[in-house]
Enzyme design. Sequence first.
Site, PDB file in Angstrom:
ATOM      1  N   ASP A 391       0.790  -1.163   0.000  1.00  0.00           N
ATOM      2  CA  ASP A 391       0.068   0.141  -0.069  1.00  0.00           C
ATOM      3  C   ASP A 391       0.778   1.160  -0.031  1.00  0.00           C
ATOM      4  OD1 ASP A 391      -2.246   1.366   0.085  1.00  0.00           O
ATOM      5  OD2 ASP A 391      -2.349   1.366   2.377  1.00  0.00           O
ATOM      6  N   GLU A 394       2.712   4.988  -3.925  1.00  0.00           N
ATOM      7  CA  GLU A 394       2.489   6.019  -5.087  1.00  0.00           C
ATOM      8  C   GLU A 394       3.763   6.937  -5.270  1.00  0.00           C
ATOM      9  OE1 GLU A 394       0.093   5.744  -2.792  1.00  0.00           O
ATOM     10  OE2 GLU A 394      -0.947   4.413  -4.197  1.00  0.00           O
ATOM     11  N   ASP A 466      -8.975   3.545  -2.116  1.00  0.00           N
ATOM     12  CA  ASP A 466      -9.884   4.227  -1.012  1.00  0.00           C
ATOM     13  C   ASP A 466     -11.155   4.707  -1.730  1.00  0.00           C
ATOM     14  OD1 ASP A 466      -7.882   3.307   0.585  1.00  0.00           O
ATOM     15  OD2 ASP A 466      -7.331   5.716   1.140  1.00  0.00           O
TER      16      ASP A 466
HETATM   17  C1  GLC Z   1      -4.724   3.227   2.962  1.00  0.00           C
HETATM   18  C2  GLC Z   1      -5.341   2.108   2.111  1.00  0.00           C
HETATM   19  C3  GLC Z   1      -6.348   1.591   2.973  1.00  0.00           C
HETATM   20  C4  GLC Z   1      -5.892   1.083   4.309  1.00  0.00           C
HETATM   21  C5  GLC Z   1      -5.147   2.115   5.113  1.00  0.00           C
HETATM   22  C6  GLC Z   1      -4.668   1.788   6.386  1.00  0.00           C
HETATM   23  O1  GLC Z   1      -5.854   4.120   3.009  1.00  0.00           O
HETATM   24  O2  GLC Z   1      -5.684   2.390   0.661  1.00  0.00           O
HETATM   25  O3  GLC Z   1      -6.811   0.073   2.282  1.00  0.00           O
HETATM   26  O4  GLC Z   1      -6.566   0.205   4.946  1.00  0.00           O
HETATM   27  O5  GLC Z   1      -4.239   2.873   4.197  1.00  0.00           O
HETATM   28  O6  GLC Z   1      -3.356   0.919   6.112  1.00  0.00           O
END
Ligand code: GLC
Length: 764
Positions: A391, A394, A466
Amino acid sequence: MNRISEQAGNVIKESIVDGGVDLQLSNGYARITAYNATTLRIRVGKNSFTTDHSFAVDNLRATVKLQVLKSEGTDKVYATDSLVVKVATHPFRVSIYNHNNQLLCADEATLGVSWYGDKVSCYKQLHSDEKFIGLGEKTGDINRRGNFYQNWNTDAPAYANNADPLYATIPFFIGVHDRLTYGIFFDNSNKSYFNFGGGADEELFHFGADDGEMNYYFFGGNTVASIINDYTNLTGRTPMPPLWSLGFQQSRWGYDNQEQLLTIAKTFREKKLPADVIVSDINYMDNYKVFTWSSKYPDVKGMLGQMKGMGFDMVTIIDPGIKVEKGYKAYEDGLAGNHFAKYPGGRPYIGHVWPGRCHFPDFTKEETRKWWGDQFKQPYIDNGVKGFWNDMNEPAAWGREFPNLIEFGEGKDKKTLYNVKNAYGLLMARSTYEGARRGLNGQRPFVLTRASYSGVQKYSAQWTGDNVSSDDHMLLGFRLLNSMGLSGIPYVGMDIGGFMGNPSPELFIRWLSLGVYSPLFRNHTCIDYNYREPWLFGEANTVKIRAILEQRYKLLPHLYSAFYQAHQTGMPINRMLPIDYTFDDNAYSNKYQNQFLFGNGLLVCPVASTQNSTEVYLPGKGNWYRFGNDKIYAGGSNYFVESPLEDLPVFIKAGGIIPMQSAVQNTKERGDGILYLHIYKGMEQNVYTYYEDDGNTYDYEKGVFYKRDIVYNPQSLLILKAKEGSFNSKFKKVKVVLHGFKQNTSKEYDLTDGEMVIQLPEYN
Ligand code: GLC
């Protein structure tokens, strides 16, 4: 300084080089090479081509000789077995034709390739009926005509319905005009732009980037499928995924201790709700330090052992930010090994993310990718974790934009964040996949990423970040998935129910029933919103949800066979209508653009949770059967159909073959040992490639698979061709279930390896 644009200029000199031709231009250089008969590469730069680099394409060597034909007047003419390239020399303009002398795509006459400072653009002629599809994870209509898009991988929480850019950069699109097709992949990882005829007088479209070369591949195949095939031939295809990852995945940001995870797993089993995966978000870590576990997980191995006993696998999240903290191993080792991105001058860059002040691995370096990949063994793999969710890549930091001058790589490979940002997610996913694959010693890892660049499909699945709990977001989410599929990434999904917000029970149920037809089937929600485990919506809804989850498991033989096709040819699993119905305008219409085929022959029509009836378009010739009640509809027409929560409008094409299995609680359960072959009577022959393997190792690469073509012959027969490969099917019997026949009797047969010819009762 007042700038004006610079044109590439005239062709001054032509030289034949290995695999193609080099053209010296008055203001730059061009090179045209061929990769196969339908794939060309065109490079235009201000400087000559002394170096070559791609994050997406592993083998940059041109593999086919470009034929040099006799010049036509001042035009140079080159060809492959399928394409003709005409290069006007005064000024330099490229036009590409097929061998029937039909123009596929041409540089726009007044502009062609030009620069504005370092920014490079290529202007192309726009055809009056031209449509554009692709660019991966982009919001808006599936036909991109008239719109402008940017690629700049961005953390975009709760993105608006039309937000751009999102998390990914897939600079590949397909143009359709005059019953012709072509594709372009602009392999440039800098911030890039695509304008499909917006803002200009319907004469031209263009694409470009803030820096780097005009470097694009041209695909001249005459079907959308063949263009996807060529694009994925270049950028790679998905490996077969671990079968367990295709089961239902339960996730939530906020699960924060071992007992809670085990209770969730147990509840799935007690309530007989099928599932395979428990996902652990950032709370499992000690202070959000990657490669650690918090003290709330005192016995990780024991926990994973218990999970395994219940038929669950586990996925853990891994973010790229490494906490700056003395004594923390990943930080100390990363520093000692020179693994972090730096400011000019050498000081490691610091950005703030979940753990506070962080350094960021420089995934452009092979040794850093290796180092990162090696970190997965001890805390995760040795404890039984086989899935890794990448995650914030980017990469994201609070306040959004990293300074562009941050440096990656060393010496002549040095690049700035500006060049690397759009590829960072791809490189992280690659490093994670390669490391996890090494660590797992022959078993398949599951990797999921948020950010990506072309080629990510070789390493990872991707989800759409998200999203929001609304009907609109659910529907636009399917357009994103279908566009990502078209753009080479078949393993895709979105947070079911929406990451931000509390879905109504109706929305959650509708979204789940659609999720059955999403390669990644994951329920995930944000810490700020209500718990959303599937049993929390009341007993009556739990019954509906159970049926939906069971449906997913019943369809796994079909989904896995579709994955095999993606692995072999790049054909996505979720197929937007223009793939199969390229020249049918309805396939692009706003009304029907959410519809898609899920593997061969199954048509899914997404519909809002508030609608009990909806309009659908059933394309092509031949009939369609409604899944569930077998009602027959003639193709090539639109219909108003019922769409209650319990019965999503899904249709099967006449002649369709859908392999299914009995409902199981997870992918490790064997079920009743019967492969159910659903056959839908039709007028035309249909061939379905059925595929199985062990679902867990790479032995399929060595021929340990079970594959057979199943042929529906409308005259009288169903033929299961002899099996190929050395794997034995997990099914012992095959039950042929007939739909639309005079007598819809189903009959069971022993599943044998040789050719099986089954006479269908209608004709007995
Ligand atoms: C980011 C991710 C989400 C995750 C959060 C906490 O917002 O896109 O899916 O739950 O981080 O890790």
